[in-house]
Design an enzyme around this catalytic site. Structure first.
Site, mmCIF file in Angstrom:
data_model
loop_
_atom_site.group_PDB
_atom_site.id
_atom_site.type_symbol
_atom_site.label_atom_id
_atom_site.label_comp_id
_atom_site.label_asym_id
_atom_site.label_seq_id
_atom_site.Cartn_x
_atom_site.Cartn_y
_atom_site.Cartn_z
ATOM 1 N N GLU A 1 9.134 8.394 -17.022
ATOM 2 C CA GLU A 1 7.768 8.902 -17.193
ATOM 3 C C GLU A 1 7.233 8.602 -18.588
ATOM 4 O O GLU A 1 6.054 8.266 -18.753
ATOM 5 C CB GLU A 1 7.745 10.407 -16.919
ATOM 6 C CG GLU A 1 7.969 10.747 -15.447
ATOM 7 C CD GLU A 1 8.116 12.232 -15.186
ATOM 8 O OE1 GLU A 1 8.151 12.609 -14.012
ATOM 9 O OE2 GLU A 1 8.199 13.019 -16.153
ATOM 10 N N HIS B 1 0.818 -1.210 0.000
ATOM 11 C CA HIS B 1 0.000 0.000 0.000
ATOM 12 C C HIS B 1 0.861 1.274 0.000
ATOM 13 O O HIS B 1 0.438 2.325 0.495
ATOM 14 C CB HIS B 1 -0.954 0.050 1.210
ATOM 15 C CG HIS B 1 -1.758 -1.189 1.400
ATOM 16 N ND1 HIS B 1 -2.891 -1.456 0.683
ATOM 17 C CD2 HIS B 1 -1.562 -2.259 2.230
ATOM 18 C CE1 HIS B 1 -3.388 -2.620 1.050
ATOM 19 N NE2 HIS B 1 -2.591 -3.140 1.981
ATOM 20 N N SER C 1 14.437 21.529 -16.196
ATOM 21 C CA SER C 1 13.268 22.383 -16.351
ATOM 22 C C SER C 1 13.667 23.653 -17.097
ATOM 23 O O SER C 1 14.780 24.162 -16.939
ATOM 24 C CB SER C 1 12.701 22.746 -14.974
ATOM 25 O OG SER C 1 11.799 23.818 -15.073
ATOM 26 N N LYS D 1 15.922 21.488 -11.090
ATOM 27 C CA LYS D 1 15.196 20.256 -11.407
ATOM 28 C C LYS D 1 16.037 19.263 -12.204
ATOM 29 O O LYS D 1 16.793 19.630 -13.089
ATOM 30 C CB LYS D 1 13.931 20.586 -12.214
ATOM 31 C CG LYS D 1 12.883 21.397 -11.484
ATOM 32 C CD LYS D 1 12.247 20.596 -10.362
ATOM 33 C CE LYS D 1 11.363 19.486 -10.876
ATOM 34 N NZ LYS D 1 10.229 19.971 -11.686
#
Length: 471
Positions: free
Chosen positions: A290, A156, A277, A283
């Site tokens: 992704e 979980h 970024s 970043k």
């Protein structure tokens, strides 16, 4: 507009209809398979005396020349032709005249395209299998290097029990091993030759379908001519297997994305597999992970498309089945690209072992072992569960781990605790006393790693030989 079927028609097809019907823009991928199948067909026609030896030799030689000219760029595949079959045949006739017109004897475009798609898919199954095997090699390397790298195991998304990185990665090894097994099953099930089925009812020519099948590396001919030209089960199965591979890649990518976050910091993705970024200079984004996760839906879409296309098609061939190609090609290319990039990403990824170990220790992952300690000292399990629950609340309030509690603090909650509790709930003990096969201890993992090494050492050799021959 080069067409193979104009005799029945009194006027030319409308240009818009022709373009809608044509498949040359995408089935040109098949040029090698189409020529390979045509050569096998012609060799069989020569063997059977349907063509003379000279005719057979002339056609085979010219088909080889056409293939070489396409590969060198000397001969361009253009939309002047309706499909790859008409391109090959038209160029053959241009070069050989009437002899070239004998290529299609005893054959239909229906069994021809069924063969081309099967040959192409069979080869792509092998290419995909090779990429999954490369990934497994990289996973095994990580496993071998991290049998003592302790990290939290999760349920979980909550820290549950301590495991090792080798054990965690080993779970994905099993997933991708099953993926290879599915690919092998698909290959074996699809490895029968539809050529000779004709349009749907075979042919009156004395074809030797067993011989044609053997020339093309098939186990034998398909056994029903109607099914031969209308079967796309192997495409559906392959897309299903590709979807499962992408699901496994996506799950792993999801974890890497989480592990790469500032909150976890379990891994550092190499600069080559990250981006920055445009506005935030700090970043470092896990874009490859992704994108793999995102492209999973694209592959699922291809599977749903072909399932939907095939669900209402009566026997035998229908033009709807032309829709089996574009999305399948895209899905295959997508999965192969994702496998290659993912393998490169994890091979260069750094694991922050100290952070992982600290996370396990401060996540109360040894709580179950503390309860087991009490049970082994005569406390009923349900009471032990409640005692350790109170210990966890105490630690949360103090901002400490269970190991940080003094013996007096532990005894204040249960007098059963003694000095040996610290060894019983150490991360090393929690992991390494789990000795059954499949568990995370170093001893158990070394057994598994030996099994996996043996698995990769004895590979699917006969198929790899076919793969090497076709490269």
């Amino acid at each position: 507009m080069a067409q193979l079927w104009g005799g029945r028609f009194t006027k030319e097809t409308d240009k818009l209809v022709y373009n809608f019907n044509a498949s040359i823009s995408f089935d040109q991928k098949f040029y090698k398979q189409d020529i390979q199948g045509s050569i096998a067909h012609v060799c069989m026609l020569g063997k059977q005396g349907i063509l003379t030896k000279e005719e057979m030799q002339d056609i085979v030689r010219t088909l080889d020349e056409i293939c070489k000219d396409v590969e060198s760029g000397k001969l361009k595949i253009t939309d002047e032709y309706e499909d790859i079959h008409s391109f090959v045949e038209a160029n053959l006739i241009d070069r050989l005249g009437d002899t070239g017109k004998k290529l299609h004897t005893g054959r239909s475009r229906n069994d021809q395209v069924a063969l081309d798609m099967r040959l192409y898919t069979r080869l792509e199954v092998l290419y995909t299998d090779e990429l999954v095997r490369d990934l497994l090699q990289e996973l095994l390397k990580i496993m071998e290097e991290n049998t003592e790298t302790i990290m939290p195991g999760f349920t979980h998304l909550q820290k549950a029990q301590p495991v090792t990185l080798a054990h965690h990665v080993g779970a994905y090894f099993e997933m991708f091993k099953r993926d290879r097994s599915r690919l092998h099953d698909i290959y074996n099930r699809m490895n029968y030759c539809p050529l000779g089925a004709g349009a749907l009812a075979g042919t009156t020519y004395p074809l030797d379908r067993e011989y044609t099948a053997s020339l093309l590396g098939f186990e034998g001919p398909t056994l029903n001519s109607m099914d031969s030209v209308s079967d796309r089960d192997y495409v559906i199965e392959f897309l299903s297997a590709l979807s499962t591979i992408m699901m496994h890649l996506s799950r792993f990518c999801e974890e890497i994305i989480i592990w790469n976050s500032n909150e976890y910091q379990f891994v550092e993705i190499d600069d080559a597999y990250s981006t920055g970024s445009s506005i935030m200079p700090q970043k470092k984004n896990p874009d490859i992970a992704e994108l793999v996760r995102g492209k999973t839906g694209r592959v699922y879409g291809a599977l749903m498309s072909i399932l939907t296309t095939m669900k209402g098609i009566p026997l035998a061939y229908n033009k709807d089945m032309q829709e089996d190609k574009e999305l399948t090609f895209d899905a295959i290319d997508t999965v192969k690209g994702c496998l290659a990039l993912f393998t490169g990403m994890i091979s260069t990824m750094k694991f922050n072992k100290e952070v992982m170990s600290k996370s396990a220790r401060h996540g109360f992952t040894n709580a179950t072992d503390a309860a087991d300690y009490l049970v082994n000292h005569g406390v009923p399990f349900r009471d032990a569960h409640g005692i350790v629950g109170r210990i966890v609340l105490y630690c949360i309030d103090k901002g400490i781990a269970i190991d940080d509690m003094s013996l007096d603090e532990l005894k204040a909650i249960s007098p059963v605790f003694e000095e040996d509790i610290y060894d019983a709930i150490s991360m090393d003990t929690c992991v390494n006393k789990r000795l059954t096969i499949g568990a995370p201890s170093k001893e158990a993992m070394m057994q598994v790693i030996a099994i996996e090494k043996e698995y990769l050492a004895h590979d699917w050799l006969e198929n790899i030989e076919i793969l090497q021959e076709t490269k």
